[in-house]
Design an enzyme around this catalytic site. Sequence first.
Site, PDB file in Angstrom:
ATOM      1  N   GLY A 144       0.804  -1.208   0.000  1.00  0.00           N
ATOM      2  CA  GLY A 144       0.000   0.000   0.000  1.00  0.00           C
ATOM      3  C   GLY A 144       0.839   1.261   0.000  1.00  0.00           C
ATOM      4  CB  SER A 227       1.267  -5.240  -3.122  1.00  0.00           C
ATOM      5  OG  SER A 227       0.499  -4.157  -3.584  1.00  0.00           O
ATOM      6  CG  ASP A 464      -2.137  -7.833  -9.525  1.00  0.00           C
ATOM      7  OD1 ASP A 464      -2.895  -6.875  -9.282  1.00  0.00           O
ATOM      8  OD2 ASP A 464      -1.016  -7.963  -8.990  1.00  0.00           O
ATOM      9  CG  HIS A 501      -2.798  -6.954  -5.589  1.00  0.00           C
ATOM     10  ND1 HIS A 501      -1.746  -6.679  -6.439  1.00  0.00           N
ATOM     11  CD2 HIS A 501      -2.604  -6.185  -4.491  1.00  0.00           C
ATOM     12  CE1 HIS A 501      -0.962  -5.783  -5.884  1.00  0.00           C
ATOM     13  NE2 HIS A 501      -1.456  -5.462  -4.693  1.00  0.00           N
TER      14      HIS A 501
END
Length: 577
Positions: A144, A227, A464, A501
Site C-alpha cells: 500500500g 504489491s 491481478d 493481487h
Amino acid sequence: MDPSPPGPTVTGPRRVLRAAVGLLAAAGLLAGSAAAPAWSAGPAAPAERAGLAATSGKPVHPLTKPTCEALADFDFASTEITSAEIVPPGELTHRGERIGKHCLVTGRMNERVSEVDGEAYAIGFELRLPMHWSGRFLYQGNGGLDGSVATALGRAGGSDSGLQLGMAVLSSDAGHTGAQNPTFGLDPQARLDYGYQAVGTLTPMAKALVTEAYGAAPHHSYFAGSSNGGRHAMVAASRYADEYDGFLAVAPGFNLPQAAVAQLWGAQQWNTVATSEDLASALTPAERQVLAGAVLAECDGLDGLEDGLVQSSDDCQEAFSVAEDVPTCTGERDGTCLSAEQKAVVAEVFAGARTSGGEEIYSPFPYDPGLVQPGWADWKFGSPFSRDSVAVGYIFSTLPYAPALGALRDFVLGLDMDDAAERIYATEGPYTESAMEFMTPPDLAFEDLEASGGKMMVIHGASDGVFSMEDTTAWYRGLEAHHGGDASDFVQYFQVPGMGHTQGGPATDQHDSLAALVDWVERGERPDRLEAWVNPANPQLPADWSTDRSRPLCAYPAVAVYVGGDTESADSFACRE
C-alpha cells in the site's frame, strides 16, 4: 494503493485534510490490499526442504531474554530504540502454525520536522529476532502507501515465513505514519523515503542490531515483499544489490505511478457503462462470470486439462477475443451477456491505458478467469476512488494536485488524463525526483544484481486487478533479451493462473518460495519449478476443486502441462515450453 506533474499549488487547512484522512482510514480505504483469507490446514508444505533451508548446516546463535532486553540500549546514529521485549511462543501464527518465542525490538530513525508541511516525520521499524537464529537477515517490504509497521513475519503474498525459518526480520513504515497518509506526499523527503531511501537508511542499522543481538553478522541477507512491497524488493535489487543476496518480489508494482494513473483512466472508461454511482455496476458479478466463462471456453484446455485454470496465458491472449467469444446482449442487460458498449469498454481497459494521442500510459492486462474474484472488482471499481486517487493526487504528481479528500470521486472522473500521465515524470522546485524516478528500479536490466551474484524470484498472478502480470512478463522478456536471451541464472519469473493481487482467487496461491530462494542463493539449486497449493480456507475456490489441489508454478516461459494421473496433484504436470 499498494497504489501521480506543473499543476495547482497546495491550498486549504491541513487539519481539514487530516480529518478527511482519518475518515478514510476508519473506512479501511487506505489499506494496500484486501485481507487474505484465514489459513486452515491443507496439504503439508515441503517441511524437509524448509527446515534444511532454515539451518543450512550453519551454526545457530541462541538469544537470551537478558540479551534481548539489553538491546534497548543499542546505539546507532540517528536511531532511538523504543522497546525490546520477549514475545512468547504462539502469540503469532503463520499457516495455522505457532511461531516460536522471539525478541521484538521497535524504534525509529531520522526524526525530523519538515520545512515544507511542518509535520514531524521518522522512519518507524520493528525487528523480530528468533531465539534460535539461522544466521540470516530478511528485510520485509510492506504494501500500500506504507505508513504502518506491519508485523515482521517475513512473508510475501502466499509464501512461507522468514521468521518461522529462523531469520531475523525487519519491517518499517517507510518514513511516515498512517495518519500522514496520503498527505506525506507534500513533503519531498517523505516521498523519497517511501520510494527507496528508507530501505537504504534502515539496512545498515538493522544489520548492526542483528550483530549486536547474536554476536555475529548475518551470513546471508534477503529481501521479500508483495504489491508495493514487491516494488520495494525490485527497487532494492537495483539500488542495493551489494547489501542483499536474494530478493523475492510477489505481484510487484514496479511501475506503480503508471499503474495508479491507469487506474484513474480505467475508472473514467468504466463510468461510461455504469448504471449507477457504484462503478461496479459497469460489470456486475454475473457479467464477470460470463466473461470468465468465455475465457475458460477458449483457453482452459490449452494445457491438456480442463480444470478451471489457464496455465498458458500467452496462448490464451492469442486465442481469446471479447468481440467474438463473449455473447452480446440483444436486449437489456440481464447477467447472461454483455452489451456492445460493455464489450468495447472491457476490450479498451484490458488493452491498457492510453493518452488521448494514443501513447501508452501503462501495460495491457491479460484475460484470465480469475477476474470473478471480489478482489479484482475492488481494485477495478473501488480502488480508483479510495487508493489511487490519493496516490496520484498527493504522492506521484509534480506538483501535487492535492485534491479535497472529501471529493475524490469528482477528482478522478474529472481528471485530465494527459496531464496526469505527464506529472509522474515531472520535477519542479523541491521535488527533485519524479515519481517514476523515486518509485521504480533505476536499472530494469539489473546489471548490478547479476554482477554481485545475487538472485531474484518474481511471482505474479494472472488476475491481478491493479498491477498487470503482462507488465511483468514484458519486463522479463526484455530482461532476457538484454542478457543474451537467458537471464535464468540470476532471475526466475513465475506466473500464477487465477491468482489475484498477491494471493487469493481461484488459484494455487500458497508456495514455499522463500525457502526456494535460500536454496538457490546458498546451494545453487535454481528453482525451475515451485510446488503451489490452495489455501483450503480461501472462499474463492470453486466447489469442484479438491482442498488438496496442487500445481507446479513453472519458470517462464515454461507452462504446466497435464501428463496424466491425479488431476488434483502437481505430480501429474510437467513444465514444458
